[in-house]
Design a protein around this motif. Structure first.
Motif, PDB file in Angstrom:
ATOM      1  N   ASN A 337      79.931  86.504 -19.632  1.00 21.29           N
ATOM      2  CA  ASN A 337      79.244  86.730 -18.193  1.00 21.29           C
ATOM      3  C   ASN A 337      78.394  87.759 -18.363  1.00 21.29           C
ATOM      4  O   ASN A 337      77.764  88.367 -18.968  1.00 21.29           O
ATOM      5  CB  ASN A 337      80.619  87.167 -17.336  1.00 21.29           C
ATOM      6  CG  ASN A 337      81.182  88.325 -17.935  1.00 21.29           C
ATOM      7  OD1 ASN A 337      80.724  89.208 -18.635  1.00 21.29           O
ATOM      8  ND2 ASN A 337      82.591  88.626 -17.993  1.00 21.29           N
ATOM      9  N   ASP A 338      77.812  88.237 -16.974  1.00 24.43           N
ATOM     10  CA  ASP A 338      76.855  89.147 -16.624  1.00 24.43           C
ATOM     11  C   ASP A 338      77.163  90.485 -17.326  1.00 24.43           C
ATOM     12  O   ASP A 338      76.151  91.105 -17.752  1.00 24.43           O
ATOM     13  CB  ASP A 338      76.408  89.099 -15.193  1.00 24.43           C
ATOM     14  CG  ASP A 338      75.695  88.102 -14.781  1.00 24.43           C
ATOM     15  OD1 ASP A 338      75.304  87.200 -15.446  1.00 24.43           O
ATOM     16  OD2 ASP A 338      75.088  87.887 -13.497  1.00 24.43           O
ATOM     17  N   GLU A 339      78.247  91.025 -17.040  1.00 20.91           N
ATOM     18  CA  GLU A 339      78.883  92.409 -17.317  1.00 20.91           C
ATOM     19  C   GLU A 339      78.706  92.401 -19.215  1.00 20.91           C
ATOM     20  O   GLU A 339      78.164  93.286 -19.517  1.00 20.91           O
ATOM     21  CB  GLU A 339      80.100  92.671 -16.970  1.00 20.91           C
ATOM     22  CG  GLU A 339      80.275  92.958 -15.540  1.00 20.91           C
ATOM     23  CD  GLU A 339      78.857  93.885 -15.228  1.00 20.91           C
ATOM     24  OE1 GLU A 339      78.872  95.004 -15.404  1.00 20.91           O
ATOM     25  OE2 GLU A 339      78.448  93.599 -13.920  1.00 20.91           O
ATOM     26  N   GLN A 340      78.906  91.343 -19.876  1.00 18.72           N
ATOM     27  CA  GLN A 340      78.861  91.201 -21.220  1.00 18.72           C
ATOM     28  C   GLN A 340      77.484  91.277 -21.851  1.00 18.72           C
ATOM     29  O   GLN A 340      77.164  91.771 -22.633  1.00 18.72           O
ATOM     30  CB  GLN A 340      79.596  90.178 -21.688  1.00 18.72           C
ATOM     31  CG  GLN A 340      81.225  90.035 -21.620  1.00 18.72           C
ATOM     32  CD  GLN A 340      81.759  88.933 -21.924  1.00 18.72           C
ATOM     33  OE1 GLN A 340      81.545  87.803 -21.380  1.00 18.72           O
ATOM     34  NE2 GLN A 340      82.727  88.765 -22.745  1.00 18.72           N
ATOM     35  N   LYS A 342      74.887  92.551 -19.962  1.00 25.74           N
ATOM     36  CA  LYS A 342      74.337  93.842 -19.778  1.00 25.74           C
ATOM     37  C   LYS A 342      74.695  94.782 -20.877  1.00 25.74           C
ATOM     38  O   LYS A 342      73.871  95.552 -21.504  1.00 25.74           O
ATOM     39  CB  LYS A 342      74.894  94.314 -18.496  1.00 25.74           C
ATOM     40  CG  LYS A 342      74.100  93.809 -17.089  1.00 25.74           C
ATOM     41  CD  LYS A 342      74.817  94.281 -16.021  1.00 25.74           C
ATOM     42  CE  LYS A 342      74.329  93.574 -14.655  1.00 25.74           C
ATOM     43  NZ  LYS A 342      74.907  94.117 -13.575  1.00 25.74           N
ATOM     44  N   LYS A 343      76.002  94.816 -21.172  1.00 31.34           N
ATOM     45  CA  LYS A 343      76.573  95.500 -22.379  1.00 31.34           C
ATOM     46  C   LYS A 343      75.741  95.299 -23.520  1.00 31.34           C
ATOM     47  O   LYS A 343      75.540  96.262 -24.440  1.00 31.34           O
ATOM     48  CB  LYS A 343      78.084  95.439 -22.353  1.00 31.34           C
ATOM     49  CG  LYS A 343      78.767  96.425 -23.530  1.00 31.34           C
ATOM     50  CD  LYS A 343      80.297  96.468 -23.484  1.00 31.34           C
ATOM     51  CE  LYS A 343      80.892  97.494 -24.254  1.00 31.34           C
ATOM     52  NZ  LYS A 343      80.314  97.406 -25.570  1.00 31.34           N
ATOM     53  N   ILE A 395      69.317  98.168 -16.559  1.00 28.69           N
ATOM     54  CA  ILE A 395      70.214  98.239 -17.410  1.00 28.69           C
ATOM     55  C   ILE A 395      70.022  99.312 -18.527  1.00 28.69           C
ATOM     56  O   ILE A 395      70.936 100.068 -18.671  1.00 28.69           O
ATOM     57  CB  ILE A 395      70.294  96.918 -18.191  1.00 28.69           C
ATOM     58  CG1 ILE A 395      71.025  95.798 -17.482  1.00 28.69           C
ATOM     59  CG2 ILE A 395      71.484  97.006 -19.343  1.00 28.69           C
ATOM     60  CD1 ILE A 395      70.706  94.366 -18.059  1.00 28.69           C
TER      61      ILE A 395
END
Length: 433
Positions: A337-340, A342-343, A395
Motif C-alpha cells: 500500500n502507499d504507506e509501505q 513511502k516507508k 517523503i
C-alpha cells in the motif's frame, strides 16, 4: 515467424500484420508461434558484448525471419543509444536503472523499437497514414509520443486519465504537437485502455482509418523489453553475481514481466521472478488462489501500476499453458500500500543514499522481504524519481534536481482534447480525423 492469438480464434498473422493490428480480430493478444533458444555459448560469452550487440543477437529470436539483417541491426542499435546500468544498492540487492532514455522511463526501449519497426514497414510497403492509439497511466504515453514524434506517415493519439498522472509525465506528451494528439479522458486508465480496445474491433473505424496500438498489447512494444534482462544478466556476470539470480519487476499491465518471461523461455539463466504490485493486486491474488478476477483500478502513489485488468495476464497464462502450478513455480508476488511504499523510499534513502521512485520502491521492498539465502536480487527502477518529484520530495524532505530533458518538457504549452469515457464520443472524434 507467425503469430497466433491468445483466444485461438483468429488466423495466424505475420509480424507485419500483428504489429499493424495490435489486437487480434478475436480480441486476443498476439504470441509468436515458437520461441527460439539461445545457445549455451551465447550466455557464457555474454559479458563480452555491448548492450546493442547482445540485443541484436537476441532480436533474431523474435524478428530475424521477418526483417532484413541490416535493417534489424539498425533498428536495434538506434533503439539502444543510451546506457542501462546495473547499480549496487546494498548487499545482494542491485538496481537495473531503466531511466536513462529520452523520457527517463523503461518504456523508451519498446516505444523506440516499435516506432522504428513501424516506419520500416511503412517505407517498405508504401503504406498510407497509420494511426497509433495508446492508453497511458503515466510513462507509456510519453515514451510512445517521443518515440514516434516527427515520424512520417504516423499519427499518435495518447489517451490518459484526467488528473491521474503526474504533471511532469503529462507535460511529456501534451506539449509536443506535430503528429501527437493528447486526449484527456474523464476516467481511469482502465477506461482509456477499454476505449483503445473497442476502437480496434469497430467496423466503421477500421474502414475509416488504419489503426494500431503502441501499448504492451502490441508485440513490437513488449518483446524488445526483453533486451535489458539479458543486459542485466551480462552485468551481473561481470560482477560474478549471476548465480541464483532473482529478478523483481514492478508490475501494472505486466508487459515488462512478460518480456522477462520470454527471455527466460529463450534460456536466460534467471532462477525466479517476483511480480511487485501496489494496491492493485489482481495478479497477486491469482498467484494465491488460482483465480483471476479483474477489479476496478485503485489510484495509488505508484500511479503507472494502477491497473485493475492487466492485459498481459493473457500472455503469461498462455505462455505456461494455463498451468497455475507452472506459473507459481517461477513467479511469486508481493503487494504494497502507499504507506509501505513511502516507508521503503525513506528507508532506502536513509540506509543507502539511493533515491527510489514509487514503482521501483515496490521492487526494492519485495526483494528485501523475499530474497532467500544465497540469492542475489535485481529490481527494475522503471522511471527517474524526478518524474514524481512532488511525491518523493514530500517523503524525503529533499529537493530532487530535475534533469534538463524533463525541464524542457515542462516549459512547453499543454494542449489536450477533453474526452469522456463513452466509446461513442471517442469514435465520433476519430471519425472526424
Amino acid at each position: 515467424m507467425k503469430y497466433y492469438s491468445t483466444n485461438k480464434q483468429a488466423p495466424l498473422a505475420s509480424l507485419q500484420e500483428a504489429v499493424l493490428r495490435g489486437l487480434a480480430p478475436d480480441k486476443g493478444l498476439y504470441m509468436p508461434e515458437h520461441i527460439k533458444h539461445l545457445t549455451k555459448d551465447y550466455f557464457e560469452g555474454i559479458k563480452q558484448y555491448t548492450m546493442p550487440r547482445l540485443s541484436y543477437i537476441v532480436s533474431h529470436c523474435f524478428f530475424g525471419e521477418d526483417i532484413e539483417t541490416e535493417s534489424l541491426k539498425k533498428i536495434v542499435y538506434d533503439t539502444l543509444s543510451f546506457p542501462i546500468p546495473v547499480v549496487k544498492v546494498e548487499d545482494n540487492i542491485y538496481c537495473l536503472e531503466l531511466f536513462h532514455g529520452p523520457t527517463l522511463a523503461f518504456k523508451d526501449v519498446g516505444a523506440r523499437f516499435m516506432a522504428r519497426l513501424l516506419e520500416y514497414f511503412v517505407r517498405k510497403n508504401n503504406m498510407g497514414k497509420i494511426n497509433v492509439l495508446v492508453a497511458t497511466s503515466g510513462d507509456t504515453g510519453s515514451a510512445v509520443a517521443n518515440g514516434f514524434l516527427g515520424v512520417d506517415g504516423i499519427h499518435v493519439y495518447v489517451l490518459y486519465p484526467k488528473g491521474k498522472v503526474s504533471k511532469i509525465q503529462e507535460s511529456q506528451f501534451t506539449t509536443l504537437g506535430k503528429n501527437i494528439t493528447a486526449l484527456e479522458v474523464d476516467g481511469c486508465f482502465d477506461d482509456c485502455q477499454a476505449l483503445v480496445k473497442q476502437a480496434f474491433i469497430d467496423e466503421d473505424l477500421n474502414k475509416h482509418m488504419r489503426m494500431t496500438s503502441a501499448n504492451s498489447i502490441n508485440v513490437a512494444r513488449f518483446l524488445p523489453q526483453s533486451f535489458y534482462y539479458y543486459n542485466a544478466y551480462a552485468e551481473m556476470k561481470k560482477l560474478g553475481k549471476e548465480k541464483d539470480l532473482v529478478v523483481c519487476v514492478p508490475s501494472g499491465n505486466f508487459g515488462n514481466l512478460c518480456a522477462g518471461l520470454f527471455a527466460w523461455k529463450t534460456g536466460l539463466p534467471v532462477k525466479r521472478f517476483i511480480a511487485a504490485n501496489n494496491a492493485n493486486d489482481v495478479f497477486f491474488q491469482y498467484l494465491k488462489t488460482g483465480e483471476y478476477n479483474p477489479q476496478p483500478s485503485k489510484q495509488t502513489l505508484a500511479n503507472a501500476m494502477d491497473v485493475g485488468a492487466p492485459s498481459n495476464f493473457a500472455r503469461i497464462y498462455d505462455l505456461f499453458g494455463g498451468s497455475h502450478e507452472a506459473i507459481t513455480s517461477l513467479i511469486s508476488g508481493a503487494t504494497y500500500n502507499d504507506e509501505q511504499i513511502k516507508k521503503a523510499i525513506k528507508d532506502c534513502y536513509e540506509k543507502n543514499g539511493y533515491v527510489l521512485d514509487p514503482h521501483g520502491a515496490c521492487g526494492y521492498l519485495a526483494l528485501k522481504e523475499g530474497l532467500k539465502k544465497g540469492e542475489t536480487g535485481i529490481f527494475l527502477e522503471t522511471a527517474h524519481p524526478a518524474k514524481f518529484k512532488e511525491k518523493v520530495d514530500a517523503i524525503l524532505g529533499t529537493d530532487i534536481e530535475i534533469p534538463d530533458r524533463l525541464q524542457k518538457f515542462m516549459k512547453g504549452k499543454k494542449v489536450s482534447v477533453p474526452m469522456t469515457k463513452d466509446f461513442k464520443d471517442f469514435k465520433a472524434f476519430l471519425m472526424k480525423q
